[in-house]
Design a protein around this motif. Structure first.
Motif, mmCIF file in Angstrom:
data_model
loop_
_atom_site.group_PDB
_atom_site.id
_atom_site.type_symbol
_atom_site.label_atom_id
_atom_site.label_comp_id
_atom_site.label_asym_id
_atom_site.label_seq_id
_atom_site.Cartn_x
_atom_site.Cartn_y
_atom_site.Cartn_z
ATOM 1 N N UNK A 21 0.868 -1.174 0.000
ATOM 2 C CA UNK A 21 0.000 0.000 0.000
ATOM 3 C C UNK A 21 0.910 1.230 0.000
ATOM 4 N N UNK A 22 0.921 1.941 -1.117
ATOM 5 C CA UNK A 22 1.858 3.071 -1.281
ATOM 6 C C UNK A 22 1.223 4.363 -0.752
ATOM 7 N N UNK A 23 -0.039 4.570 -1.073
ATOM 8 C CA UNK A 23 -0.780 5.725 -0.531
ATOM 9 C C UNK A 23 -1.925 5.172 0.299
ATOM 10 N N UNK A 24 -2.023 5.667 1.508
ATOM 11 C CA UNK A 24 -2.959 5.081 2.455
ATOM 12 C C UNK A 24 -3.980 6.125 2.916
ATOM 13 N N UNK A 25 -5.140 6.104 2.345
ATOM 14 C CA UNK A 25 -6.244 7.016 2.711
ATOM 15 C C UNK A 25 -5.771 8.475 2.787
ATOM 16 N N UNK A 26 -5.187 8.911 1.703
ATOM 17 C CA UNK A 26 -4.659 10.275 1.646
ATOM 18 C C UNK A 26 -5.776 11.268 1.329
ATOM 19 N N UNK A 27 -5.948 12.245 2.187
ATOM 20 C CA UNK A 27 -6.866 13.360 1.909
ATOM 21 C C UNK A 27 -6.095 14.657 2.122
#
Ligand SMILES: Nc1ncnc2c1ncn2[C@@H]1O[C@H](COP(=O)(O)OP(=O)(O)OP(=O)(O)O)[C@@H](O)[C@H]1O
Length: 270
Positions: A21-27
């Motif tokens: 998982x490279x980007x994890x729930x990015x906001x």
């Protein structure tokens, strides 16, 4: 799509590759018409986030809004007219001249996907070469350029796209100090919504209005540069022993490096 520079909103974006998982729930957000700096240590996900916003990779979940429009809802050509991405290792194996590469940027505005040689060399290309300060390189072949000249050529190509949004992956990577400042001033003057991955914290402090800090594919914090850039954050995210002071002339934050937290602690015990 409207022609003013829109806000970008990234909502709950997750992207995996190679079983990780490279980007994890990015906001996060990039305010309209402002320069947002994407900072964080090596491997924290800056390039991956830019690639996802720029539609080079498709996220597993979450979405990117350009203004009010989901990026995935935009037709390819409309997206190319709106968003220009300058990658860190933008390269071409083709034997193109600087002028031809810049012309490629104008393709989304033409009637068809014409070959570069068929596009002519209008005022737009000249303008973009002038803006990027590389008119004298016009007829040079890409392969013959230095790293900094390639960087400026790619920026001129991005300008030729006439975008509302500029995504830049370490734009000053190959540039000397004054060329770095010139390039960032150039970008600032365009007034486009810009998201730039940056390693140099003082350049980020000088030119970014807003910072998004990444670590391990997650957002640590985001906000106005002067609120985000603190001694505590630099120690926590980068392991740096650093002072963050107000610049005596500009009043903007300024990072004074003392060393790594580990080295300073070691020194104080020896
Ligand atoms: N296609 C891929 N397949 C597998 N892993 C990937 C892929 N793309 C990126 N990664 C991994 O994801 C992590 C984030 O990479 P990314 O290039 O986004 O980080 P970055 O913050 O831009 O790093 P740098 O500052 O070193 O340029 C790294 O560990 C990288 O190895």
């Amino acid at each position: 799509m409207t022609h003013h520079s829109p806000e970008i909103r990234v909502e709950d974006l997750t992207w995996s590759a190679g079983g990780h998982r490279i980007l994890d729930r990015v906001s996060c957000t990039a305010p309209a018409g402002r320069v947002t700096g994407l900072i964080g240590p090596n491997g924290s996900g800056k390039t991956s986030l830019l690639s996802t916003i720029g539609r080079l990779v498709r996220p597993d979940s979450g979405r990117v809004l350009i203004g009010d429009v989901p990026a995935t809802a935009m037709h390819r050509r409309e997206f190319a007219r709106t968003v220009a991405l300058v990658e860190q290792h933008s390269a071409t194996e083709l034997d193109l001249t600087v002028e031809q590469i810049v012309e490629l940027g104008a393709i989304p505005h033409r009637g068809g996907w014409a070959r570069p040689s068929a596009l002519g060399t209008g005022g737009l290309v000249t303008d973009c070469l002038t803006t990027a300060g590389i008119t004298e390189l016009r007829h040079r072949l890409w392969q013959s350029l230095s790293g900094g000249e390639k960087q400026k050529t790619q920026l001129a190509r991005a300008f030729a796209q006439r975008p509302c949004v500029l995504l830049l992956d370490e734009p000053t990577n190959h540039l000397d100090v004054s060329a770095s400042l010139e390039l960032l001033e150039l970008i600032l003057a365009r007034g486009l919504t810009t998201v730039a991955a940056m390693h140099d914290l003082n350049l980020a402090a000088m030119y970014c209005d807003h910072l998004v800090v990444l670590r391990g594919g997650r957002v640590v914090t985001e906000g106005p540069t002067e609120s985000v850039l603190t001694t505590e954050l630099l120690a926590d995210v980068y392991g740096l022993d650093a002072l963050v002071q107000s610049h005596p002339r500009t009043g903007r934050p300024m990072v004074v490096l003392c060393g790594t937290v580990d080295a300073t602690t070691e020194r104080s015990f020896s």
